[in-house]
Design a protein around this motif. Structure first.
Motif: not given
Length: 125
Positions: A11-28, A68-76
């Motif tokens: 749940s703390d993985s990059l993949g889970a975070h990316l899915m949460r960001l995409r879902t929050a953006a309302g994007m497929s 996703y309009k999020t921090s590049y540094e956070d994803l890195m």
């Protein structure tokens, strides 16, 4: 059966975070593919979100940060390219731009993303 620690790390993985960001953006997945001008295919993004690919290239993370309009540094950092040492040196920790509140824990940030996804889903009904 997966251990609680295994579930927490997923749940703390990059993949889970990316899915949460995409879902929050309302994007497929396909909408993200279109938004990146096909730089990131929906199949590749699906593999990222399902932790089949754990360390995408920095250019992929940059494209996703823009979409996703999020921090590049956070994803890195989540992908393992940056260490937590940068936080200790006094640099500001990257947060989702919408949540400008200082000192959010990763759990609080995830809860806010999930709530945002819920609110956006309610609006579409």
């Amino acid at each position: 059966m997966a251990k609680i620690d295994d579930q927490k790390s997923l749940s703390d993985s990059l993949g889970a975070h990316l899915m949460r960001l995409r879902t929050a953006a309302g994007m497929s997945l396909r909408q993200v593919e279109d938004a990146t001008k096909k730089e990131i295919s929906n199949a590749y993004l699906s593999q990222l979100e399902n932790n089949k690919i754990a360390r995408p290239s920095p250019n992929v993370l940059h494209a996703l940060a823009n979409v996703y309009k999020t921090s590049y540094e956070d994803l890195m950092k989540r992908a393992g390219y940056l260490s937590s040492d940068t936080e200790a040196s006094g640099q500001k920790k990257g947060k989702v731009a919408t949540f400008a509140v200082q000192g959010l824990t990763p759990e609080e940030e995830n809860a806010l993303l999930e709530y945002l996804a819920f609110i956006r889903k309610q609006r579409r009904k």
